[in-house]
Design a protein around this motif. Sequence first.
Motif, PDB file in Angstrom:
ATOM      1  N   ILE A 112       0.843  -1.206   0.000  1.00 28.66           N
ATOM      2  CA  ILE A 112       0.000   0.000   0.000  1.00 28.66           C
ATOM      3  C   ILE A 112       0.874   1.250   0.000  1.00 28.66           C
ATOM      4  O   ILE A 112       0.601   2.234  -0.715  1.00 28.66           O
ATOM      5  N   GLU A 113       1.943   1.238   0.805  1.00 26.23           N
ATOM      6  CA  GLU A 113       2.823   2.404   0.849  1.00 26.23           C
ATOM      7  C   GLU A 113       3.482   2.638  -0.511  1.00 26.23           C
ATOM      8  O   GLU A 113       3.555   3.779  -0.998  1.00 26.23           O
ATOM      9  N   LYS A 115       2.313   1.666  -3.440  1.00 26.64           N
ATOM     10  CA  LYS A 115       1.305   2.104  -4.397  1.00 26.64           C
ATOM     11  C   LYS A 115       0.936   3.570  -4.195  1.00 26.64           C
ATOM     12  O   LYS A 115       0.696   4.305  -5.165  1.00 26.64           O
ATOM     13  N   THR A 116       0.842   4.009  -2.924  1.00 26.16           N
ATOM     14  CA  THR A 116       0.560   5.434  -2.678  1.00 26.16           C
ATOM     15  C   THR A 116       1.684   6.311  -3.231  1.00 26.16           C
ATOM     16  O   THR A 116       1.433   7.385  -3.817  1.00 26.16           O
ATOM     17  N   ILE A 119       1.216   6.462  -6.905  1.00 22.27           N
ATOM     18  CA  ILE A 119       0.095   7.364  -7.261  1.00 22.27           C
ATOM     19  C   ILE A 119       0.542   8.817  -7.231  1.00 22.27           C
ATOM     20  O   ILE A 119       0.194   9.628  -8.105  1.00 22.27           O
ATOM     21  N   LYS A 120       1.337   9.181  -6.222  1.00 19.24           N
ATOM     22  CA  LYS A 120       1.839  10.561  -6.151  1.00 19.24           C
ATOM     23  C   LYS A 120       2.718  10.870  -7.364  1.00 19.24           C
ATOM     24  O   LYS A 120       2.612  11.954  -7.970  1.00 19.24           O
ATOM     25  N   ASN A 235      -7.987   8.269 -13.017  1.00 22.35           N
ATOM     26  CA  ASN A 235      -7.198   9.026 -12.044  1.00 22.35           C
ATOM     27  C   ASN A 235      -7.771  10.419 -11.843  1.00 22.35           C
ATOM     28  O   ASN A 235      -7.825  10.955 -10.720  1.00 22.35           O
ATOM     29  N   LYS A 239      -9.280  11.985  -8.367  1.00 23.91           N
ATOM     30  CA  LYS A 239      -8.829  13.240  -7.775  1.00 23.91           C
ATOM     31  C   LYS A 239     -10.013  14.153  -7.498  1.00 23.91           C
ATOM     32  O   LYS A 239     -10.108  14.790  -6.428  1.00 23.91           O
ATOM     33  N   GLN A 242     -11.860  12.833  -4.452  1.00 23.91           N
ATOM     34  CA  GLN A 242     -11.152  13.184  -3.219  1.00 23.91           C
ATOM     35  C   GLN A 242     -11.379  14.639  -2.832  1.00 23.91           C
ATOM     36  O   GLN A 242     -11.589  14.973  -1.658  1.00 23.91           O
TER      37      GLN A 242
END
Length: 516
Positions: A112-113, A115-116, A119-120, A235, A239, A242
């Motif tokens: 998860i870390e 993948k985050t 994503i950034k 994506n 965004k 979010q």
Amino acid sequence: MMGDVSLLDEAMKEITRLKNDVAQLNTKLPEDFESDANIEDLQMLKTSISEELDAERHTLEEKQANLEKIVNALNKMQEQKNAYQDERIKLQEGQQSLVQLQERQTELKNLIESKTAEIKILKTKLPTLKQKLSSLLAEKNRLLDASRKRVAKMQTELNAFKKMDHEIQRLNTEVLEFQLLNLATEIDELKESIKKCKADVEAKAEEICKTSNELEVIKTVCLQQETLERDLKDNRELKKLQEKKKDIDTRVEALAKQLGKMDFPKLSQEKNALIKQREKGTERKGELLGKIGEVKSQVKKLECEINESKFKNSHENYRRAYYEVDTSRQLIKDLGESKISLEWSLMKFHAEKMEHINRLIREYWRLIYRGNDIDYIQIQADEVDMNANADRRRNYKYRVVQSKNSSEIDMRGRCSAGQRVLASLIIRMALAETFSSNCGVLALDEPTTNLDRNNILSLCEALNRIVDERRMQSNFMLIIITHDDDFISTLGKITTYHRVFRNDECKSVIRKVKVS
């Protein structure tokens, strides 16, 4: 006088034989035994010994029962031990799976870390990819238009070539026709033109294949671009969602501040609960009103029926029917109780008889059988559940089991022919001992079939013992049908027997023979 002399000689031989038998029996007796004891003393001694034997047998059975209880308890403890071992194995497996799940959890956290972080990075690359996407889309549209034009042009050329091919085939047919007219020069020219046309057709076909391959490549590129476009759109939507979530959270916080200490969710829940209760009350009211109308209509109908002539004496009819039903119920109850008591008595009688039969079978088997592979045999009675009806008749399935070291298995298919014959004899002797109280005839037909010498001798001893025990019974008779002369001679209590044979005229003859 010769007949009298022969009878006298036979009588003297019989006396000498009896004296020898008495001498042999005296040698078998213990030293402290009084040889001049009368038959009453011997009978009393026999009864006392038989009582002691019964007591010893009773103690032996009690010890055997205790041994069986101990073995059953040991088996139960072994089963509990196995269950605890299975539970321990399951716990160990659960502990190992827990460690694996914890490792999987750490792996997922790391994933998860990562993948985050990806994503950034992708968010930073999003504007350049959008520009590149727009340019690629324009290039794709341009290539599609060009490819469509080229495909249309190639299609027209292909159609022209097909027409030319058709024309060539027509000309070829005409050439074949002209060949019959001996036009060699024209045919050669036409052949050369046909070769050129075929070469042109093959070249055009190669060009069409090349263009089709280029078109497929362009299509795959377009599909890749479309998937990339969908990912970018997803994506972008993520965004936007979010950002909307952040706006909604801020609005919720503002509304919570405006509401202050009011518990709005609780009030809304109470409101919804009261609305549901009101709806249920209205529904219940409608149901009750409908039921009241139905009850009123039924009351009117029953009042009309009561006023009819056939219901005037209803109280007396009811009382009479009630008395009849109550009497029938009491009779059924009494019959059920008597049935239960009769069934209990039959079961008790069956259990006692089976216990007595199995005791005799075990005793005879230990007395007769000389092998060491079977300790004893017995009849196992299993109740067969034919159906679930309570009024059914009880059915039992009887099977013969053999025991060795307190382990019982079915005897069918696991014993020899001699063991089967011996088991059949012993079971029949036990059944005759149990149920033939008024009939004292014991008939054995070929009892030594498939038996070895040791078991034949032990069978002889058992039969001699039965004869001794039944000697005082007036209606006792032992009938043995056999072809084994050694078996007859081994039976010490038999002095004569009847031989059946055929004479020269093929007639059956019965002759009395003395045992020498």
